[in-house]
Design an enzyme around this catalytic site. Structure first.
Site, PDB file in Angstrom:
ATOM      1  N   GLU A  34      -3.480   4.545  10.902  1.00  0.00           N
ATOM      2  CA  GLU A  34      -2.371   5.038  10.077  1.00  0.00           C
ATOM      3  C   GLU A  34      -1.387   5.808  10.947  1.00  0.00           C
ATOM      4  O   GLU A  34      -1.793   6.617  11.789  1.00  0.00           O
ATOM      5  CB  GLU A  34      -2.956   5.937   8.983  1.00  0.00           C
ATOM      6  CG  GLU A  34      -2.255   5.837   7.667  1.00  0.00           C
ATOM      7  CD  GLU A  34      -2.368   4.464   7.020  1.00  0.00           C
ATOM      8  OE1 GLU A  34      -1.461   3.634   7.237  1.00  0.00           O
ATOM      9  OE2 GLU A  34      -3.355   4.226   6.303  1.00  0.00           O
ATOM     10  N   THR A  36       0.305   4.628  13.276  1.00  0.00           N
ATOM     11  CA  THR A  36       0.216   4.147  14.662  1.00  0.00           C
ATOM     12  C   THR A  36       1.213   3.024  14.910  1.00  0.00           C
ATOM     13  O   THR A  36       1.496   2.700  16.064  1.00  0.00           O
ATOM     14  CB  THR A  36      -1.201   3.588  14.951  1.00  0.00           C
ATOM     15  OG1 THR A  36      -1.566   2.741  13.860  1.00  0.00           O
ATOM     16  CG2 THR A  36      -2.225   4.702  15.095  1.00  0.00           C
ATOM     17  N   ASP A  37       1.736   2.408  13.839  1.00  0.00           N
ATOM     18  CA  ASP A  37       2.509   1.168  14.041  1.00  0.00           C
ATOM     19  C   ASP A  37       3.911   1.406  14.591  1.00  0.00           C
ATOM     20  O   ASP A  37       4.576   0.451  14.998  1.00  0.00           O
ATOM     21  CB  ASP A  37       2.541   0.284  12.776  1.00  0.00           C
ATOM     22  CG  ASP A  37       3.330   0.858  11.615  1.00  0.00           C
ATOM     23  OD1 ASP A  37       3.632   2.069  11.638  1.00  0.00           O
ATOM     24  OD2 ASP A  37       3.639   0.090  10.684  1.00  0.00           O
ATOM     25  N   SER A  68      14.934  -9.982 -11.571  1.00  0.00           N
ATOM     26  CA  SER A  68      13.530  -9.582 -11.451  1.00  0.00           C
ATOM     27  C   SER A  68      12.967  -9.276 -12.833  1.00  0.00           C
ATOM     28  O   SER A  68      13.557  -8.498 -13.597  1.00  0.00           O
ATOM     29  CB  SER A  68      13.389  -8.343 -10.568  1.00  0.00           C
ATOM     30  OG  SER A  68      12.092  -7.812 -10.751  1.00  0.00           O
ATOM     31  N   GLY A 125       5.617   2.306  -5.089  1.00  0.00           N
ATOM     32  CA  GLY A 125       5.387   3.708  -4.723  1.00  0.00           C
ATOM     33  C   GLY A 125       3.936   4.082  -4.461  1.00  0.00           C
ATOM     34  O   GLY A 125       3.627   5.228  -4.206  1.00  0.00           O
ATOM     35  N   GLY A 127       2.176   2.699  -2.001  1.00  0.00           N
ATOM     36  CA  GLY A 127       1.866   2.466  -0.595  1.00  0.00           C
ATOM     37  C   GLY A 127       1.025   1.218  -0.403  1.00  0.00           C
ATOM     38  O   GLY A 127       0.186   1.144   0.480  1.00  0.00           O
ATOM     39  N   SER A 131       7.509  -3.394  -1.225  1.00  0.00           N
ATOM     40  CA  SER A 131       8.834  -3.812  -0.743  1.00  0.00           C
ATOM     41  C   SER A 131       8.707  -4.838   0.384  1.00  0.00           C
ATOM     42  O   SER A 131       9.469  -5.792   0.445  1.00  0.00           O
ATOM     43  CB  SER A 131       9.694  -2.610  -0.340  1.00  0.00           C
ATOM     44  OG  SER A 131       9.162  -1.959   0.769  1.00  0.00           O
ATOM     45  N   GLU A 164      14.452  -3.652   6.336  1.00  0.00           N
ATOM     46  CA  GLU A 164      14.037  -2.324   5.869  1.00  0.00           C
ATOM     47  C   GLU A 164      14.667  -1.235   6.751  1.00  0.00           C
ATOM     48  O   GLU A 164      15.186  -0.240   6.258  1.00  0.00           O
ATOM     49  CB  GLU A 164      12.508  -2.266   5.938  1.00  0.00           C
ATOM     50  CG  GLU A 164      11.872  -1.112   5.258  1.00  0.00           C
ATOM     51  CD  GLU A 164      11.606  -1.338   3.766  1.00  0.00           C
ATOM     52  OE1 GLU A 164      11.779  -0.387   3.025  1.00  0.00           O
ATOM     53  OE2 GLU A 164      11.239  -2.461   3.359  1.00  0.00           O
ATOM     54  N   ASP A 176       3.330  -3.520   7.395  1.00  0.00           N
ATOM     55  CA  ASP A 176       3.335  -4.076   6.034  1.00  0.00           C
ATOM     56  C   ASP A 176       3.871  -5.514   6.010  1.00  0.00           C
ATOM     57  O   ASP A 176       3.202  -6.413   5.482  1.00  0.00           O
ATOM     58  CB  ASP A 176       4.123  -3.178   5.074  1.00  0.00           C
ATOM     59  CG  ASP A 176       3.601  -1.748   5.058  1.00  0.00           C
ATOM     60  OD1 ASP A 176       2.599  -1.475   5.736  1.00  0.00           O
ATOM     61  OD2 ASP A 176       4.202  -0.901   4.381  1.00  0.00           O
TER      62      ASP A 176
END
Ligand code: GLA
Length: 389
Positions: A34, A36-37, A68, A125, A127, A131, A164, A176
């Site tokens: 987490e 780390t990316d 949507s 929201g 996580g 998105s 993003e 992600d």
């Protein structure tokens, strides 16, 4: 699901059915690795079975229409190809528009318009990569409908991240979208974010379940805090580069970090960098433990990850800590930690099958008693990366 998506598409846009194609891109859970990316480290996520469905049909002009099912109040948004600027009032559709704009920026001209329909299953929201899945599914639509055969799935994930970062203005990492594009059922993905090399590691969890617990704690200021952590790590890296030749914190072992850490001129930044370094090492070890079938060691590394996120990186919060500590108190919980950016959202736990009911009851009751919030639990099933259905 495919036919349901087509039917809804037809309700909104009318016929003909011919030429409509349906696509899917999943959300993700991150087992370990987490924050780390964006530090050149490793992550160890897997794609899940829920995600974003989309349907598309080519148009003969250069108009784009967006709808949507999650935001019916916005209705059908319609705009010409030349006018895909970010606009606050377009809400969710900015993610889709942004991917089209990114393709154009990358010299994929997208000359023809599309009617686009979306349905997202991932609650926003939490996580879980909602998105990213919307962006990846849009990238897949463009590649398929416009015939850009040289655009790989990895390219799609990079275009999603670029969207993003530059169009939406959220400097998130590659984890992600990469997982949404490249995930594989039954496997976790060990991704080295310094060069995007990756391997699939079979998730040998025959008697264990992955449980996501939604804290229901609304995330406040998460973007600003995320950006602050990034900047702290970037500064720490520059300080270390005065004595050691590295391109990212992910290149350091914990031992070397100990030797050079005094170059970092603030105790807060030392802790941030220590998290980036030790979390990367834990992630590599965790993938090795899983390959050896040592799920206990894997769980212990998850627990250590939580403590590091809490104490060194300071991205946890009271609610997440309570969820994790309550989980640790239950026999049959192999590991539990906060997941994702932090400050609310979810925890991820590995729980023995026989202990799942007790986990849900006890963690649920004790958490409610201590916080007044009623958590939600999802038993996660791994799935494949984005595809045409
Ligand atoms: C968010 C970002 C990811 C990653 C995590 C923290 O989910 O989108 O890129 O940085 O936070 O590990």
């Amino acid at each position: 699901m495919k036919q349901q998506v087509i039917d809804k598409f037809l309700d909104i846009y009318g016929g003909p059915e011919q030429g409509i194609k349906v696509y899917f891109a999943p959300g993700r859970v991150n087992l370990i690795g987490e924050h780390t990316d964006y530090n050149g480290g490793h992550v160890f996520p897997c794609a899940i079975t829920i995600g974003t469905y989309a349907a598309a049909r080519k148009r003969s002009d250069s108009m784009f229409r967006f709808y949507s099912l999650n935001y019916p109040e916005l209705g059908v948004l319609e705009m010409p190809l030349e006018d895909l600027e970010y606009r606050q009032e377009d809400g969710w559709a900015n993610y889709s528009k942004g991917v089209i704009a990114t393709f154009r920026k990358k010299n994929y001209p997208v000359r023809r318009g599309l009617d686009l329909f979306y349905y997202g299953e991932i609650p926003k929201g939490l996580g879980l990569g909602s998105s990213a899945s919307l962006e990846v599914v849009t990238g897949l639509i463009l590649r398929d409908m416009m015939g850009y055969a040289d655009v790989s799935m990895v390219d799609i994930s990079l275009f999603a991240q670029l969207t993003e970062n530059e169009y939406i203005g959220n400097r998130c990492g590659i984890m992600d979208p990469f997982t949404s594009a490249m995930g594989r059922k039954g496997n976790a993905l060990l991704l080295d974010t310094s060069d995007l090399s990756y391997i699939y590691v079979p998730l040998k969890l025959s008697h264990e379940r992955i449980i996501i617990t939604n804290s229901k704690k609304a995330r406040v200021d998460v973007e600003a805090e995320y950006e602050k952590r990034r900047e702290e790590c970037e500064t720490a890296l520059r300080e270390l580069q005065q004595v050691i030749s590295i391109r990212s914190l992910g290149e350091l072992t914990a031992e070397v970090f100990e030797e050079v850490q005094e170059m970092i001129k603030s105790p807060v930044r030392i802790r941030r960098a220590r998290h980036a370094v030790t979390e990367n090492q834990r992630t590599i070890q965790a993938a090795e433990a899983l390959e050896k079938g040592d799920i206990r060691e894997f769980g212990q590394l998850m627990n250590a990850s939580h403590l590091s996120l809490k104490e060194d990186y300071e991205v946890s919060c009271r609610e997440l800590d309570i969820l994790v500590e309550e989980a640790w108190n239950i026999d049959g919980v192999l590991g539990s930690r906060m997941m994702g950016a932090g400050f609310g959202g979810c925890t991820v736990s590995i729980v023995e099958e026989d202990a799942v009911n007790e986990f849900i009851t006890k963690v649920g009751e004790n958490y409610k008693e201590k916080t007044g919030l009623t958590p939600e639990f999802y038993v996660v099933v791994t799935g494949n990366g984005a595809s045409v259905l």
